[in-house]
Design a protein around this motif. Structure first.
Motif, mmCIF file in Angstrom:
data_model
loop_
_atom_site.group_PDB
_atom_site.id
_atom_site.type_symbol
_atom_site.label_atom_id
_atom_site.label_comp_id
_atom_site.label_asym_id
_atom_site.label_seq_id
_atom_site.Cartn_x
_atom_site.Cartn_y
_atom_site.Cartn_z
ATOM 1 N N LYS A 234 0.814 -1.215 0.000
ATOM 2 C CA LYS A 234 0.000 0.000 0.000
ATOM 3 C C LYS A 234 0.851 1.271 0.000
ATOM 4 O O LYS A 234 0.374 2.342 -0.399
ATOM 5 N N GLY A 235 2.105 1.158 0.454
ATOM 6 C CA GLY A 235 2.985 2.314 0.599
ATOM 7 C C GLY A 235 3.086 3.202 -0.634
ATOM 8 O O GLY A 235 2.771 4.407 -0.570
ATOM 9 N N PRO A 236 3.526 2.656 -1.784
ATOM 10 C CA PRO A 236 3.654 3.475 -2.994
ATOM 11 C C PRO A 236 2.318 4.077 -3.442
ATOM 12 O O PRO A 236 2.281 5.202 -3.957
ATOM 13 N N GLN A 237 1.232 3.328 -3.232
ATOM 14 C CA GLN A 237 -0.087 3.824 -3.624
ATOM 15 C C GLN A 237 -0.491 5.016 -2.751
ATOM 16 O O GLN A 237 -1.032 6.004 -3.242
ATOM 17 N N ILE A 238 -0.220 4.931 -1.455
ATOM 18 C CA ILE A 238 -0.529 6.031 -0.525
ATOM 19 C C ILE A 238 0.299 7.274 -0.879
ATOM 20 O O ILE A 238 -0.201 8.406 -0.875
ATOM 21 N N SER A 239 1.583 7.053 -1.230
ATOM 22 C CA SER A 239 2.458 8.173 -1.616
ATOM 23 C C SER A 239 1.919 8.890 -2.852
ATOM 24 O O SER A 239 1.938 10.123 -2.925
ATOM 25 N N SER A 240 1.432 8.122 -3.819
ATOM 26 C CA SER A 240 0.871 8.695 -5.053
ATOM 27 C C SER A 240 -0.354 9.539 -4.743
ATOM 28 O O SER A 240 -0.543 10.616 -5.320
ATOM 29 N N LEU A 241 -1.196 9.032 -3.836
ATOM 30 C CA LEU A 241 -2.407 9.772 -3.465
ATOM 31 C C LEU A 241 -2.061 11.088 -2.773
ATOM 32 O O LEU A 241 -2.688 12.125 -3.007
ATOM 33 N N LYS A 242 -1.028 11.062 -1.915
ATOM 34 C CA LYS A 242 -0.639 12.267 -1.174
ATOM 35 C C LYS A 242 -0.044 13.341 -2.071
ATOM 36 O O LYS A 242 -0.152 14.535 -1.797
ATOM 37 N N SER A 243 0.587 12.893 -3.173
ATOM 38 C CA SER A 243 1.194 13.866 -4.091
ATOM 39 C C SER A 243 0.160 14.520 -4.998
ATOM 40 O O SER A 243 0.462 15.468 -5.714
ATOM 41 N N GLY A 244 -1.067 14.005 -4.966
ATOM 42 C CA GLY A 244 -2.155 14.602 -5.737
ATOM 43 C C GLY A 244 -2.402 13.894 -7.055
ATOM 44 O O GLY A 244 -1.469 13.700 -7.843
ATOM 45 N N VAL A 245 -3.633 13.474 -7.301
ATOM 46 C CA VAL A 245 -4.000 12.794 -8.552
ATOM 47 C C VAL A 245 -5.321 13.373 -9.067
ATOM 48 O O VAL A 245 -6.079 13.992 -8.321
ATOM 49 N N ASP A 246 -5.575 13.137 -10.353
ATOM 50 C CA ASP A 246 -6.821 13.587 -10.974
ATOM 51 C C ASP A 246 -7.800 12.434 -11.167
ATOM 52 O O ASP A 246 -9.003 12.593 -11.009
ATOM 53 N N ILE A 247 -7.257 11.271 -11.547
ATOM 54 C CA ILE A 247 -8.100 10.103 -11.844
ATOM 55 C C ILE A 247 -7.602 8.906 -11.038
ATOM 56 O O ILE A 247 -6.399 8.607 -11.035
ATOM 57 N N ILE A 248 -8.517 8.228 -10.369
ATOM 58 C CA ILE A 248 -8.192 6.974 -9.661
ATOM 59 C C ILE A 248 -8.805 5.812 -10.424
ATOM 60 O O ILE A 248 -9.988 5.829 -10.780
#
Length: 539
Positions: A234-248
């Motif tokens: 889950k670590g890399p996925q959580i990091s991606s979410l914290k950096s900001g995304v437009d589409i999940i």
């Protein structure tokens, strides 16, 4: 009284022997009659099929003749508008039936006939920025589902799409998703915090496939996407979410976990896609889907893509969609196979399958360069088949639910690159696996449903190319014989005589979750009435 003359009785073994011979002759006659009956029955079936094909051909010719006459008279009947009335009031059905089209496209919904919703004939007609259309450069024109979906989705309409596998469904909602982000962000992509779009998929493989397509579509215009699924850290996925995304892009289980961990926030999501909605419900994700949707905006735009339209999916659409959503059906809502795939069905004894598989690999995969995908039903069967093929000298990889996600990703990557173009898989690869050059699909074991069969063989014959699907059918699968016969006939394929011997009866559909007691009901079925029995009326 005169006695009738009687033949002298035969003694002992002689009499018994004659009676036995007579019985044997009678049995032979009966067997001969039975075999003649079977042959006659097969001939009758063949004659009926031929007559049906002739009648269908005659009807097609008549339709073409009528269209020509209408054109000559000045009437443009290439597009026909029909008016249907249902419980919700009047609903317009716009049916494309252009001469020469292989598949009809039916469009239903409120105001579907308006000129602004006319299907696109080219990418330039969409008036979208070049940066958004960059991912479409390799295609000449939009596919039917894209051509009909874009005008509605870009206008913010709730949408239901039903189309065959390999028809470009991902870009049908992917391009509007990118445009939704650009419109909402108004160029301020660097200030993104929470996502605006969400795509839910039932399997990791499908989620990953969608992620690749949306990444390619969004990257040129700065739209960032992330893929969330289980079986990995889950670590890399959580990091991606914290950096900001437009589409999940996510599978329901992992997304629900991240929401509960308070690291994923969907409060700004106003564009939601449920891809393979029927499969999602079959796999038991109903509660997760409801929980996830409750975290999104109340005024969201809802899009559902589904290969079939059972009552469960219909109810879900009614619960979360506008009362009059647009529904586009490319081809038919009924289970139908891709006509670009040649289907070969062999009725075999179960123990003869492996020998036949080796013979087919010698035929189709002798050079060991072309891609061949072999489907097994269960994880243990896939593992066993993988080991047997390696022992027989074949270079093979496999994917199934019992493998770690990194192993599955590696195997799929080797198959896609062509480093190992022979792969054994369970139904985890039946949907979402988009490898354009899969030439042959072999169904070592027949799936549990004909819908899964259609998806399996849809891994070949993609993007207008031709493919071959070779299927082993045993007496254990006889309950699905009728449905398979219908699929073969609809696609104009050869129906083997061995398959017809199982009968052509189609059983009532059963729920994968609830079994035989589950009963499909129509959407407009009357509500149950409470009946009371007063004690005075009792005898």
């Amino acid at each position: 009284m005169v006695k009738k003359h009687q033949e002298p009785a035969l003694v002992g073994g002689e009499q018994f022997g004659e009676q036995t011979d007579k019985k044997k002759k009678m049995k032979k006659k009966d067997k001969h009659k039975e075999s003649n009956f079977d042959e006659q029955e097969e001939l009758n079936i063949k004659r009926k099929l031929e007559e049906t094909e002739i009648q269908q051909g005659f009807k097609k010719k008549e339709k073409k003749k009528k269209r020509k006459e209408e054109k000559e008279n000045g009437g443009d009947k290439d597009e026909e508008i029909k008016l249907h009335e249902n419980n919700n009031g009047h609903e317009l059905t716009h049916v494309n039936c252009k001469e020469g089209d292989e598949e009809a496209v039916a469009v239903t919904g409120k105001d579907a006939e308006e000129a602004k919703y006319a299907p696109l004939t080219s990418f330039s007609e969409s008036n979208l920025p070049d940066s958004v259309l960059k991912c479409c450069k390799s295609f000449k024109n939009p596919s039917p589902i894209q051509a009909h979906a874009w005008p509605f989705l870009l206008d913010g309409r709730d949408f239901i799409g039903i189309a065959k596998t390999g028809s470009g469904k991902t870009l049908a909602y992917g391009i509007p998703a990118v445009m939704h982000v650009l419109k909402k962000r108004k160029g301020a992509l660097s200030k993104r915090v929470n996502p605006l779009c969400l795509v839910l998929a039932p399997t990791r493989e499908l989620a990953d496939q969608i992620s690749v397509v949306l990444h390619d579509a969004g990257e040129p215009c700065g739209v960032k996407s992330v893929c969330l699924y289980g079986g990995t850290s889950k670590g890399p996925q959580i990091s991606s979410l914290k950096s900001g995304v437009d589409i999940i892009i996510a599978t329901p289980g992992r997304l629900k976990d991240l929401i509960e961990m308070n690291v994923c926030h969907l409060t700004e999501v106003s564009f939601v896609v449920l891809d393979e909605a029927d499969r999602m419900l079959d796999m038991g994700f109903r509660q997760e889907v409801r929980s996830i949707l409750s975290n999104t905006c109340s005024d969201r735009q809802m899009i559902m893509f589904s290969a079939t339209w059972p009552i469960d999916v219909h109810n879900l659409a009614e619960e979360y969609m506008d009362p009059h959503p647009i529904k586009v059906v490319v081809g038919s809502e009924d289970t139908a196979a891709n006509h670009d795939v040649m289907q070969i069905v062999e009725v075999l004894d179960e123990h003869a399958r492996y020998g036949r598989l080796l013979a087919l690999l010698e035929k189709y995969h002798k050079s060991q360069r072309n891609r061949v995908l072999v489907f097994a039903l269960y994880q243990k069967e896939a593992e066993r088949l993988d080991g047997m093929l390696k022992t027989s000298g074949w270079k093979v990889v496999s994917i199934h639910g019992n493998k770690a996600q990194d192993q599955r990703t590696k195997a799929l990557s080797l198959f896609k690159k062509g480093s190992c173009p022979l792969m054994v898989s369970t139904d985890v690869a039946a949907r979402g696996l988009d490898v354009p050059d899969v030439e042959v699909v072999i169904n070592y074991s027949f799936p549990l449903t004909t819908e899964d069969y259609v998806h399996r063989i849809g891994r070949t014959g993609r993007a207008g190319k031709k493919g071959v699907a070779h299927t082993f059918f045993t007496h254990h699968n006889k309950g699905l014989a009728g449905e398979l016969v219908n699929i073969l006939r609809e696609a104009g394929q050869v129906v083997p005589a061995g398959l017809l011997k199982f009968g052509t009866h189609v059983k009532k559909k059963e729920s994968k979750l609830y079994g035989a007691h589950f009963r499909e009901i129509s959407a407009d079925a009357p509500k149950a009435k409470k009946i009371r029995f007063d004690s005075d009326d009792e005898d």
